[in-house]
Design an enzyme around this catalytic site. Structure first.
Site, PDB file in Angstrom:
ATOM      1  N   CYS A 296       0.831  -1.210   0.000  1.00 58.25           N
ATOM      2  CA  CYS A 296       0.000   0.000   0.000  1.00 58.25           C
ATOM      3  C   CYS A 296       0.864   1.258   0.000  1.00 58.25           C
ATOM      4  O   CYS A 296       0.635   2.177  -0.784  1.00 58.25           O
ATOM      5  CB  CYS A 296      -0.930  -0.014   1.197  1.00 58.25           C
ATOM      6  SG  CYS A 296      -2.002   1.432   1.248  1.00 58.25           S
TER       7      CYS A 296
ATOM      8  N   CYS B  29      -1.583   1.795  -2.925  1.00 55.53           N
ATOM      9  CA  CYS B  29      -2.530   2.894  -2.657  1.00 55.53           C
ATOM     10  C   CYS B  29      -1.899   4.280  -2.663  1.00 55.53           C
ATOM     11  O   CYS B  29      -2.425   5.207  -3.283  1.00 55.53           O
ATOM     12  CB  CYS B  29      -3.194   2.733  -1.292  1.00 55.53           C
ATOM     13  SG  CYS B  29      -3.272   1.081  -0.641  1.00 55.53           S
TER      14      CYS B  29
ATOM     15  N   LYS C  27      -0.182   5.340  -6.005  1.00 50.20           N
ATOM     16  CA  LYS C  27      -1.305   5.372  -6.962  1.00 50.20           C
ATOM     17  C   LYS C  27      -2.117   6.648  -6.812  1.00 50.20           C
ATOM     18  O   LYS C  27      -2.413   7.339  -7.779  1.00 50.20           O
ATOM     19  CB  LYS C  27      -2.163   4.121  -6.748  1.00 50.20           C
ATOM     20  CG  LYS C  27      -3.401   3.956  -7.595  1.00 50.20           C
ATOM     21  CD  LYS C  27      -4.637   4.664  -7.112  1.00 50.20           C
ATOM     22  CE  LYS C  27      -5.088   4.334  -5.731  1.00 50.20           C
ATOM     23  NZ  LYS C  27      -5.666   3.029  -5.531  1.00 50.20           N
TER      24      LYS C  27
ATOM     25  N   GLY D 185      -9.745  -5.883 -15.985  1.00 52.21           N
ATOM     26  CA  GLY D 185     -10.921  -5.021 -15.795  1.00 52.21           C
ATOM     27  C   GLY D 185     -11.225  -4.802 -14.332  1.00 52.21           C
ATOM     28  O   GLY D 185     -12.352  -4.467 -13.976  1.00 52.21           O
TER      29      GLY D 185
ATOM     30  N   TYR E  53      -9.843  -3.288 -10.247  1.00 52.96           N
ATOM     31  CA  TYR E  53      -9.432  -2.019  -9.650  1.00 52.96           C
ATOM     32  C   TYR E  53      -8.161  -1.464 -10.311  1.00 52.96           C
ATOM     33  O   TYR E  53      -8.086  -0.302 -10.682  1.00 52.96           O
ATOM     34  CB  TYR E  53      -9.053  -2.225  -8.182  1.00 52.96           C
ATOM     35  CG  TYR E  53     -10.134  -2.317  -7.157  1.00 52.96           C
ATOM     36  CD1 TYR E  53     -10.443  -1.230  -6.354  1.00 52.96           C
ATOM     37  CD2 TYR E  53     -10.810  -3.520  -6.922  1.00 52.96           C
ATOM     38  CE1 TYR E  53     -11.392  -1.316  -5.348  1.00 52.96           C
ATOM     39  CE2 TYR E  53     -11.760  -3.616  -5.917  1.00 52.96           C
ATOM     40  CZ  TYR E  53     -12.042  -2.511  -5.131  1.00 52.96           C
ATOM     41  OH  TYR E  53     -12.975  -2.609  -4.146  1.00 52.96           O
ATOM     42  N   ILE E  54      -7.146  -2.317 -10.378  1.00 56.63           N
ATOM     43  CA  ILE E  54      -5.830  -1.816 -10.780  1.00 56.63           C
ATOM     44  C   ILE E  54      -5.826  -1.416 -12.253  1.00 56.63           C
ATOM     45  O   ILE E  54      -5.337  -0.343 -12.621  1.00 56.63           O
ATOM     46  CB  ILE E  54      -4.745  -2.871 -10.458  1.00 56.63           C
ATOM     47  CG1 ILE E  54      -4.663  -3.042  -8.934  1.00 56.63           C
ATOM     48  CG2 ILE E  54      -3.395  -2.467 -11.039  1.00 56.63           C
ATOM     49  CD1 ILE E  54      -3.631  -4.046  -8.448  1.00 56.63           C
TER      50      ILE E  54
ATOM     51  N   GLU F 104      -7.861   1.820 -12.643  1.00 56.82           N
ATOM     52  CA  GLU F 104      -7.200   2.999 -12.082  1.00 56.82           C
ATOM     53  C   GLU F 104      -6.006   3.433 -12.935  1.00 56.82           C
ATOM     54  O   GLU F 104      -5.833   4.623 -13.217  1.00 56.82           O
ATOM     55  CB  GLU F 104      -6.760   2.722 -10.637  1.00 56.82           C
ATOM     56  CG  GLU F 104      -7.963   2.610  -9.703  1.00 56.82           C
ATOM     57  CD  GLU F 104      -7.607   2.411  -8.234  1.00 56.82           C
ATOM     58  OE1 GLU F 104      -8.473   2.666  -7.388  1.00 56.82           O
ATOM     59  OE2 GLU F 104      -6.467   1.999  -7.932  1.00 56.82           O
TER      60      GLU F 104
ATOM     61  N   GLY G 120      -4.938  -9.462 -11.731  1.00 57.93           N
ATOM     62  CA  GLY G 120      -5.158 -10.000 -10.393  1.00 57.93           C
ATOM     63  C   GLY G 120      -3.874 -10.164  -9.604  1.00 57.93           C
ATOM     64  O   GLY G 120      -2.768 -10.092 -10.133  1.00 57.93           O
TER      65      GLY G 120
ATOM     66  N   ALA H  35     -13.582   2.499  -2.653  1.00 57.52           N
ATOM     67  CA  ALA H  35     -13.570   3.444  -3.771  1.00 57.52           C
ATOM     68  C   ALA H  35     -12.650   2.924  -4.858  1.00 57.52           C
ATOM     69  O   ALA H  35     -11.669   2.245  -4.578  1.00 57.52           O
ATOM     70  CB  ALA H  35     -13.081   4.808  -3.306  1.00 57.52           C
TER      71      ALA H  35
ATOM     72  N   HIS I  43     -26.257  22.574   1.172  1.00 54.55           N
ATOM     73  CA  HIS I  43     -26.477  23.149  -0.151  1.00 54.55           C
ATOM     74  C   HIS I  43     -25.518  24.296  -0.416  1.00 54.55           C
ATOM     75  O   HIS I  43     -25.274  25.095   0.478  1.00 54.55           O
ATOM     76  CB  HIS I  43     -27.924  23.662  -0.223  1.00 54.55           C
ATOM     77  CG  HIS I  43     -28.313  24.123  -1.591  1.00 54.55           C
ATOM     78  ND1 HIS I  43     -28.484  23.249  -2.639  1.00 54.55           N
ATOM     79  CD2 HIS I  43     -28.535  25.370  -2.082  1.00 54.55           C
ATOM     80  CE1 HIS I  43     -28.817  23.941  -3.721  1.00 54.55           C
ATOM     81  NE2 HIS I  43     -28.854  25.219  -3.408  1.00 54.55           N
TER      82      HIS I  43
ATOM     83  N   GLU J 153     -25.672  16.329  -1.501  1.00 59.30           N
ATOM     84  CA  GLU J 153     -27.018  16.559  -0.959  1.00 59.30           C
ATOM     85  C   GLU J 153     -28.064  15.698  -1.671  1.00 59.30           C
ATOM     86  O   GLU J 153     -29.125  15.419  -1.130  1.00 59.30           O
ATOM     87  CB  GLU J 153     -27.402  18.032  -1.012  1.00 59.30           C
ATOM     88  CG  GLU J 153     -27.627  18.593  -2.397  1.00 59.30           C
ATOM     89  CD  GLU J 153     -27.958  20.092  -2.374  1.00 59.30           C
ATOM     90  OE1 GLU J 153     -28.944  20.466  -1.728  1.00 59.30           O
ATOM     91  OE2 GLU J 153     -27.212  20.877  -3.000  1.00 59.30           O
TER      92      GLU J 153
HETATM   93  P1  NDP Z   1      -9.066  -7.777  -9.484  1.00 56.25           P
HETATM   94  O1  NDP Z   1      -9.282  -9.131  -8.968  1.00 56.25           O
HETATM   95  O2  NDP Z   1      -9.862  -6.646  -8.971  1.00 56.25           O
HETATM   96  O3  NDP Z   1      -9.237  -7.777 -11.068  1.00 56.25           O
HETATM   97  C1  NDP Z   1      -8.594  -8.687 -11.899  1.00 56.25           C
HETATM   98  C2  NDP Z   1      -9.077  -8.460 -13.316  1.00 56.25           C
HETATM   99  O4  NDP Z   1      -8.314  -9.266 -14.198  1.00 56.25           O
HETATM  100  C3  NDP Z   1     -10.527  -8.820 -13.507  1.00 56.25           C
HETATM  101  O5  NDP Z   1     -11.099  -7.896 -14.389  1.00 56.25           O
HETATM  102  C4  NDP Z   1     -10.441 -10.209 -14.130  1.00 56.25           C
HETATM  103  O6  NDP Z   1     -11.507 -10.495 -14.984  1.00 56.25           O
HETATM  104  C5  NDP Z   1      -9.191 -10.093 -14.949  1.00 56.25           C
HETATM  105  N1  NDP Z   1      -8.520 -11.392 -15.141  1.00 56.25           N
HETATM  106  C6  NDP Z   1      -8.185 -12.290 -14.178  1.00 56.25           C
HETATM  107  N2  NDP Z   1      -7.546 -13.338 -14.730  1.00 56.25           N
HETATM  108  C7  NDP Z   1      -7.489 -13.109 -16.047  1.00 56.25           C
HETATM  109  C8  NDP Z   1      -6.968 -13.839 -17.145  1.00 56.25           C
HETATM  110  N3  NDP Z   1      -6.369 -15.010 -16.973  1.00 56.25           N
HETATM  111  N4  NDP Z   1      -7.105 -13.304 -18.374  1.00 56.25           N
HETATM  112  C9  NDP Z   1      -7.698 -12.109 -18.567  1.00 56.25           C
HETATM  113  N5  NDP Z   1      -8.209 -11.368 -17.565  1.00 56.25           N
HETATM  114  C10 NDP Z   1      -8.099 -11.868 -16.321  1.00 56.25           C
HETATM  115  O7  NDP Z   1      -7.506  -7.545  -9.302  1.00 56.25           O
HETATM  116  P2  NDP Z   1      -6.613  -6.256  -9.327  1.00 56.25           P
HETATM  117  O8  NDP Z   1      -5.271  -6.771  -9.688  1.00 56.25           O
HETATM  118  O9  NDP Z   1      -7.200  -5.176 -10.162  1.00 56.25           O
HETATM  119  O10 NDP Z   1      -6.624  -5.782  -7.812  1.00 56.25           O
HETATM  120  C11 NDP Z   1      -6.265  -6.688  -6.777  1.00 56.25           C
HETATM  121  C12 NDP Z   1      -6.935  -6.324  -5.505  1.00 56.25           C
HETATM  122  O11 NDP Z   1      -6.309  -5.167  -4.986  1.00 56.25           O
HETATM  123  C13 NDP Z   1      -8.400  -5.968  -5.675  1.00 56.25           C
HETATM  124  O12 NDP Z   1      -9.221  -7.071  -5.473  1.00 56.25           O
HETATM  125  C14 NDP Z   1      -8.616  -4.914  -4.631  1.00 56.25           C
HETATM  126  O13 NDP Z   1      -9.146  -5.540  -3.501  1.00 56.25           O
HETATM  127  C15 NDP Z   1      -7.253  -4.352  -4.333  1.00 56.25           C
HETATM  128  N6  NDP Z   1      -7.147  -2.964  -4.816  1.00 56.25           N
HETATM  129  C16 NDP Z   1      -7.936  -2.016  -4.272  1.00 56.25           C
HETATM  130  C17 NDP Z   1      -7.872  -0.713  -4.697  1.00 56.25           C
HETATM  131  C18 NDP Z   1      -8.761   0.305  -4.083  1.00 56.25           C
HETATM  132  O14 NDP Z   1      -9.289   0.081  -3.004  1.00 56.25           O
HETATM  133  N7  NDP Z   1      -8.979   1.452  -4.735  1.00 56.25           N
HETATM  134  C19 NDP Z   1      -6.955  -0.314  -5.745  1.00 56.25           C
HETATM  135  C20 NDP Z   1      -6.183  -1.397  -6.280  1.00 56.25           C
HETATM  136  C21 NDP Z   1      -6.287  -2.664  -5.820  1.00 56.25           C
HETATM  137  P3  NDP Z   1     -12.898 -11.108 -14.459  1.00 56.25           P
HETATM  138  O15 NDP Z   1     -13.652  -9.979 -13.865  1.00 56.25           O
HETATM  139  O16 NDP Z   1     -13.520 -11.648 -15.700  1.00 56.25           O
HETATM  140  O17 NDP Z   1     -12.537 -12.166 -13.480  1.00 56.25           O
END
Ligand code: NDP
Length: 453
Positions: free
Chosen positions: A43, A48, A51, A178, A180-181, A184, A264, A343, A438, A443
């Site tokens: 983080c 975090c 970022k 698709g 969070y990361i 963002e 992921g 968020a 306001h 609001e």
């Molecule tokens: P996520 O699990 O959120 O997203 C992974 C993405 O990769 C999904 O869209 C998933 O698709 C896709 N994916 C997974 N495997 C494959 C594959 N083999 N081929 C193609 N696409 C794939 O992981 P992140 O790495 O974005 O973030 C990790 C964690 O970190 C999050 O779960 C979150 O908790 C934390 N985080 C929080 C933040 C915040 O609070 N603002 C900011 C950044 C991270 P599908 O949906 O189809 O499974």
């Protein structure tokens, strides 16, 4: 107790481990903490914090563009990536120093080395080969990004750890994923002026989030010039001069200067000696724990992302604190993982608590939905055409607000405060009798009167 070198040995000085160590030391425990990288963990060092600093940087072009409608003439602004990288580095170094001082002031010994578990009461320090015995071992090693899917040329992709410190700003960036990361970083680099493509295997970004947030964000991203390639995967990556040639599942080939793989994060347990110590891991390699962070081995506990429950920093901190209260403070404490505000720092931002509308419908067939879409007041003069969206989900049987979803400027700040009300079990009537502030965007949350469904 006296038979061991320490009462608690923590492996991993990130959000969860640091909190656990400090609180346990506060209860009088003799604590050591090992960290193979930099104190502060993902983080603070590569997540975090940097970022969010980059998110701020990415939003200045909006401010410059919006200024004209308010009478400001902003000369053409220029951006210097190395300045941002250097200033970020200085800030995380400052924070690392604070983390180190806080640990030391709490009486926690910091060991700058990788440590592995040898048996239920022994860890080995790789830098020195020393063995330390502990009454309790806490695994707080977090998670790490991996280059997945394993495709030909996959090693040409970057992971989020690497993207902060690139020597130069990318020219054309492909972000794969698709979650969070991915979302963002696509927002950050697009805001910084990088031609950005976001490719995701699913039909919409951010699976699990409310549908209006997902679709609303996609529309906003397209409007901002981020190319979205949905329902597509990457078949291979090939070197292409200085850049990368990506072959997509639809047969097209596209060239990019950089590819960020954000598909992921995986629990960081490999090579930690857990299997040998008899600690149960799940299929993803996460440490299996009960509500108190206890593993199947009586002296070994785990908190945070390494347990792969809700992978968020504030959750890891709570889990670390609860563990220390339970084991060293004689106050058995669990963490409620059910209602967690969160968020996504995209631009526009998302703030969310509770289930999506679709998930809520499955739980509450008579669900009542309030929703508004509007242009924020600032947009009137700036001419920015980006709508805000707010949505409140109510269980009619109890009138309780079970979910709130916000898309737009300040959504992260708003959801933190709304989170208090929802956590307290506020009803829609409570929202309604709250006086509006306001003029604000927030609001709208207390003036929604007519359900849309
Ligand atoms: P996520 O699990 O959120 O997203 C992974 C993405 O990769 C999904 O869209 C998933 O698709 C896709 N994916 C997974 N495997 C494959 C594959 N083999 N081929 C193609 N696409 C794939 O992981 P992140 O790495 O974005 O973030 C990790 C964690 O970190 C999050 O779960 C979150 O908790 C934390 N985080 C929080 C933040 C915040 O609070 N603002 C900011 C950044 C991270 P599908 O949906 O189809 O499974």
């Amino acid at each position: 107790m006296g038979d061991f070198d320490v009462d608690l040995f923590v492996i991993g000085a990130g959000s969860g481990g640091v909190r656990a160590g400090r609180i346990a030391a506060g209860y009088g425990a003799r604590v050591a903490i090992a960290e193979e990288s930099r104190v502060g963990g993902t983080c603070v060092i590569r997540g975090c914090v940097p970022k969010k600093l980059y998110v701020y940087a990415s939003r200045f072009p909006d401010h410059f563009a919006d200024a004209a409608g308010f009478g400001w003439n902003v000369p053409k602004a220029t951006f210097h990536w190395p300045t941002l990288v250097a200033n970020k580095e200085a800030e995380i170094t400052r924070l690392e120093g604070i983390y180190r001082r806080n640990l030391a002031n709490s009486g926690v010994e910091i060991i700058d080395s990788r440590a592995v578990v040898e048996d239920p009461h022994t860890v080995r320090i790789l830098a020195t080969g020393a063995r330390i015995t502990a009454r309790v071992i806490l695994i707080a090693t977090g998670a790490r990004p991996i280059l997945e899917p394993a495709i030909p040329g996959g090693e040409l992709g970057l992971i989020s750890d690497q993207i902060f410190d690139l020597a130069a700003l990318p020219e054309r960036l492909l972000v794969i994923g698709g979650g969070y990361i991915a979302v963002e970083f696509a927002g950050i680099f697009s805001g910084l002026g990088v031609e950005t493509t976001l490719l995701h295997r699913g039909p919409h970004l951010l699976r699990g989030f409310d549908e209006d947030l997902r679709v609303g964000l996609e529309e906003a991203y397209r409007e901002r010039g981020i190319e979205l390639l949905l329902e597509r995967t990457i078949e291979r990556l090939d070197r292409n001069g200085e850049g990368v040639l990506a072959t997509l599942s639809d047969g097209t080939r596209r060239s990019f200067s950089h590819v960020l793989v954000a598909t992921g994060r995986w629990p960081h347990t490999r090579g930690l000696g857990l299997e040998a110590a008899g600690v149960a891991l799940n299929a993803k390699g996460a440490v299996v724990v009960n509500d108190y962070g206890a593993t199947n081995v009586a002296s070994i506990f785990a908190v945070g992302d390494v347990t792969d429950r809700v992978n968020l920093t504030p959750v890891a901190i709570r889990e670390g604190h609860a563990f220390a209260d339970t084991i060293f403070g004689d106050k058995p404490t669990t963490v409620d993982h059910a209602t967690i505000p969160t968020a996504v720092f995209s631009t526009p931002e998302l703030g969310t608590i509770g289930p999506s509308e679709a998930a809520a419908r499955a739980l509450y067939p008579d669900l009542v939905v309030y929703r508004t879409r509007f242009r924020a007041m600032k947009s009137t003069l700036s001419g920015r055409n980006e709508p805000m969206m707010m949505k409140i989900l109510v269980d009619p049987a109890t009138d309780k607000v079970i979910g709130v979803h916000i898309l737009g400027e300040g959504a992260g700040e708003m959801i933190q405060v709304v989170g208090i009300a929802v956590t307290m079990g506020a009803t829609k009537a409570d929202f309604d009798r709250t006086m509006a502030v306001h003029p604000t965007a927030a609001e709208e949350l207390v003036t929604l009167r007519t359900p849309v469904a």
